[in-house]
Scaffold this motif. Structure first.
Motif, PDB file in Angstrom:
ATOM      1  N   ALA A  93       0.841  -1.207   0.000  1.00  0.00           N
ATOM      2  CA  ALA A  93       0.000   0.000   0.000  1.00  0.00           C
ATOM      3  C   ALA A  93       0.869   1.247   0.000  1.00  0.00           C
ATOM      4  CB  ALA A  93      -0.937  -0.009   1.218  1.00  0.00           C
ATOM      5  N   MET A  94       1.905   1.225   0.830  1.00  0.00           N
ATOM      6  CA  MET A  94       2.832   2.359   0.840  1.00  0.00           C
ATOM      7  C   MET A  94       3.513   2.496  -0.524  1.00  0.00           C
ATOM      8  SD  MET A  94       6.287   3.034   3.075  1.00  0.00           S
ATOM      9  CE  MET A  94       5.614   3.594   4.639  1.00  0.00           C
ATOM     10  N   GLY A  95       3.856   1.365  -1.120  1.00  0.00           N
ATOM     11  CA  GLY A  95       4.485   1.392  -2.438  1.00  0.00           C
ATOM     12  C   GLY A  95       3.604   2.077  -3.470  1.00  0.00           C
ATOM     13  N   VAL A  96       2.364   1.694  -3.491  1.00  0.00           N
ATOM     14  CA  VAL A  96       1.424   2.244  -4.475  1.00  0.00           C
ATOM     15  C   VAL A  96       1.184   3.733  -4.216  1.00  0.00           C
ATOM     16  CG1 VAL A  96      -1.033   2.225  -5.052  1.00  0.00           C
ATOM     17  CG2 VAL A  96       0.302   0.099  -5.141  1.00  0.00           C
ATOM     18  N   GLU A 148       0.866  10.135  -3.636  1.00  0.00           N
ATOM     19  CA  GLU A 148      -0.106  10.457  -2.579  1.00  0.00           C
ATOM     20  C   GLU A 148       0.570  10.341  -1.199  1.00  0.00           C
ATOM     21  OE1 GLU A 148      -3.088  11.529  -2.960  1.00  0.00           O
ATOM     22  OE2 GLU A 148      -3.429  11.173  -5.092  1.00  0.00           O
ATOM     23  N   PRO A 149      -0.096  10.850  -0.152  1.00  0.00           N
ATOM     24  CA  PRO A 149       0.466  10.690   1.197  1.00  0.00           C
ATOM     25  C   PRO A 149       0.652   9.191   1.515  1.00  0.00           C
ATOM     26  CG  PRO A 149      -1.425  12.168   1.236  1.00  0.00           C
ATOM     27  CD  PRO A 149      -1.364  11.581  -0.142  1.00  0.00           C
ATOM     28  N   ALA A 192       4.005   7.386 -11.265  1.00  0.00           N
ATOM     29  CA  ALA A 192       2.837   6.657 -11.772  1.00  0.00           C
ATOM     30  C   ALA A 192       1.557   7.475 -11.594  1.00  0.00           C
ATOM     31  CB  ALA A 192       2.712   5.293 -11.102  1.00  0.00           C
ATOM     32  N   ASP A 193       1.703   8.784 -11.386  1.00  0.00           N
ATOM     33  CA  ASP A 193       0.531   9.664 -11.258  1.00  0.00           C
ATOM     34  C   ASP A 193      -0.398   9.461 -12.465  1.00  0.00           C
ATOM     35  OD1 ASP A 193      -1.265  11.684 -10.816  1.00  0.00           O
ATOM     36  OD2 ASP A 193       0.183  13.318 -10.996  1.00  0.00           O
ATOM     37  N   LEU A 212      -5.498  10.597   4.571  1.00  0.00           N
ATOM     38  CA  LEU A 212      -5.643   9.907   3.292  1.00  0.00           C
ATOM     39  C   LEU A 212      -7.067  10.023   2.769  1.00  0.00           C
ATOM     40  CD1 LEU A 212      -3.411   6.801   4.068  1.00  0.00           C
ATOM     41  CD2 LEU A 212      -3.188   8.242   2.032  1.00  0.00           C
ATOM     42  N   ALA A 213      -8.053   9.866   3.660  1.00  0.00           N
ATOM     43  CA  ALA A 213      -9.456   9.967   3.238  1.00  0.00           C
ATOM     44  C   ALA A 213      -9.758  11.359   2.690  1.00  0.00           C
ATOM     45  CB  ALA A 213     -10.380   9.621   4.401  1.00  0.00           C
ATOM     46  N   ASP A 214      -9.207  12.391   3.353  1.00  0.00           N
ATOM     47  CA  ASP A 214      -9.415  13.758   2.869  1.00  0.00           C
ATOM     48  C   ASP A 214      -8.770  13.936   1.493  1.00  0.00           C
ATOM     49  OD1 ASP A 214     -10.826  14.468   5.081  1.00  0.00           O
ATOM     50  OD2 ASP A 214      -9.149  15.483   6.100  1.00  0.00           O
ATOM     51  N   ALA A 215      -7.548  13.451   1.370  1.00  0.00           N
ATOM     52  CA  ALA A 215      -6.812  13.637   0.115  1.00  0.00           C
ATOM     53  C   ALA A 215      -7.514  12.946  -1.051  1.00  0.00           C
ATOM     54  CB  ALA A 215      -5.389  13.091   0.266  1.00  0.00           C
ATOM     55  N   LEU A 216      -8.203  11.839  -0.739  1.00  0.00           N
ATOM     56  CA  LEU A 216      -8.798  11.018  -1.797  1.00  0.00           C
ATOM     57  C   LEU A 216     -10.312  11.198  -1.899  1.00  0.00           C
ATOM     58  CD1 LEU A 216      -6.621   7.928  -0.933  1.00  0.00           C
ATOM     59  CD2 LEU A 216      -6.403   9.345  -2.996  1.00  0.00           C
TER      60      LEU A 216
END
Lengths: 349, 349
Positions: free
Chosen positions: A142-145, A151-152, A185-186, A261-265
């Motif tokens: 998950a951190m990798g992706v 993303e954060p 990979a954006d 993360l929820a806010d960012a996404l």
């Protein structure tokens, strides 16, 4: 509503110290298959082990199964690529298990898995899916992706002490092996999956994209692995409303930041506290001590239960605690003596 | 209680006139996969067709699904070897589809399928299983197995006119190709399966043996194919109580004799009349005319419903009729225009 548990393995879980300490890596390979059987049948049917950490923390599958026994919701297991067979009923995606993310390609068949999961998600007639996961090593991928997407990267851990430095180092090596830098990979989620993801992230993100495209509501039931899945969905270009449900153990993890993360996404995040401090039982105590935290859709199952509490029917948290003990006792009664407490990893790694 | 639908294909269904007239054999191959999806999801998800006979008789999966929507019982699909893929969640047995029974070996992997199904049956924690089937051509292989075992061969048909002479001729050729005479496989169920059986009979009989061995009650939900499965169980040496539930359409079939078979095999037989004469709807009229009769556990689902009526809750036959129409309308609404009525066989062949 259908509860979809996505199962898989990644070789990334074999990296020393990434998943719960004291592990026998061979037994840990059985965790996703065992979790699928516990959710489906209430106990392992083919898997030789009940997933329990060395300190006695049982798999969150116990909680999700207990909630399922109380609420009688339908579940489906989506097999994204497991190392061990299972006799849980499964919908099986093409391809194999995931490679170590320090290999050039962590998920060589990422496109095939994503596409098949997307088609499956489009085909389901349900109004709503709650999507869950079990894959040891999954917070590292998950951190990798998240890193590959730019993303954060505030991921959680099943360990009381989140091995963040190790994860960052492994992810850095993984990106380098794939010829990617942070954020490269954006807008290219399948490339991120192929380079540094895992089979479950490919399945969850593909399924979610397909379901949202066909008008099905999706709730991602889980912690920061589900944040990564949501990031993949957003980077695919899907802007539809998307929900996430997790446990208070994840929300309280100061080494991670599921809210950020929820806010960012742009995720509608629900956090549920299972009130395990009100009990004193080995099935629940380890969570209070900071172990496991989430997995097998535990947060999603808790949210369903809380929804039922709100709607009126007589299902209380005390009922849940009692049902957890019932499931736990059944698992212990069935466990063969030569596998008293294994595998050592929990499901969110 | 768990409802286990066993699915598979046999090349035997391709013999001209064995299964419903007017068939396109290629589309018929999809029937078991489509039935699994209808039972699991309420409509096909991957299968390209809704199984409907040329005269408009829909698959009995519609009835079983309608009962499942009313009663909310759990179902599992056991894949014994299908010609076409399915996205229904499945437990998959080893091996492939069945050969034509006029080949030397109709089920080359009969032992592996039987053993795997037996192990699965032993592993299930349920108190009771209701076991169902869908395999075009299955009454011919049922006759083959009953003949090889030396049991009465009074099998039914999905066709209004049971092609008994053709079936007897095919079975005779099949036995000869396998070097067997009538009754030669007495006490040797796996040999009967290998020579003239089909994958679903191997799976149902193995599952039933395993379940009964582990103390699980079993009800065989179906017509004379389930009689053949019961014969295999008895010839394996299992004498435990065993139930069968079927429809009044099977019991009323004068070309067959499900009661005689039940007596010979010491089965507790329940016959349920779905009272389709009280309705006037294409989803049910064809049954009244003698088509289809049974399949996909229709009789088993009806017995569960009747049980619920007896126990008190407000589920009536009128509720069932209404739910059948709901499921039927959903299937028709979803059917692509280029597949208006296919495949032409129903599920009990």
């Amino acid at each position: 509503m259908k509860f979809v548990l996505t199962i898989g393995n990644t070789e990334t879980a074999r990296i020393d110290g990434i998943s719960a300490a004291g592990a026998n890596p061979d037994l840990m390979l059985h965790t996703p298959s065992a979790d699928a059987e516990i959710l489906s049948y209430g106990r392992p049917t083919q898997a030789p082990v009940v997933p329990v950490s060395p300190t006695g923390c049982p798999t969150p599958a116990v909680v999700s199964r207990a909630a399922r026994e109380l609420l009688e919701f339908e579940s489906v297991v989506l097999n994204a690529g497991t190392a061990k067979p299972t006799t849980a009923p499964t919908v099986t995606l093409p391809g194999s298990t995931g490679q170590e993310i320090r290999e050039a390609r962590a998920v060589p068949d990422a496109a095939a898995k994503f596409d098949a999961a997307r088609t499956y998600g489009q085909s389901l007639p349900d109004d709503e899916l709650v999507v869950a996961e079990t894959i040891p090593g999954g917070t590292t991928t998950a951190m990798g992706v998240l890193t590959a997407l730019g993303e954060p990267t505030a991921v959680s851990s099943s360990l009381p002490e989140n091995p963040l430095e190790l994860k960052r180092s492994v992810v850095a090596d993984g990106l380098q092996a794939s010829g990617l830098a942070e954020g490269d990979a954006d807008g290219e989620p399948v490339n991120a999956l192929r380079a540094v993801g895992d089979p479950v992230l490919a399945a969850v993100s593909g399924l979610t994209v397909g379901a949202l495209e066909s008008g099905t509501d999706v709730t991602l039931g889980g912690g920061t692995q589900m944040s990564a899945a949501a990031a993949l969905v957003r980077h695919y270009g899907v802007e539809a409303p998307l929900s996430q449900t997790t446990t208070s153990f994840i929300a309280d993890d100061t080494s991670a930041n599921v809210r950020k993360l929820a806010d960012a996404l742009d995720l509608d995040l629900t956090v549920t506290n299972p009130e395990f401090t009100r009990t004193d039982h080995p099935a629940m105590d380890a969570y209070v001590r900071g172990e496991a935290k989430e997995g097998v859709g535990m947060g999603g199952a808790l949210a369903l239960l809380t929804g039922k509490i709100t709607d009126g029917p007589a299902v209380t948290m005390a009922d849940l605690h009692e049902q957890i003990i019932t499931v736990y006792d059944r698992l212990l009664a069935d466990a063969p003596d030569d596998h008293p407490a294994a595998p050592p990893d929990s499901n969110i790694a």
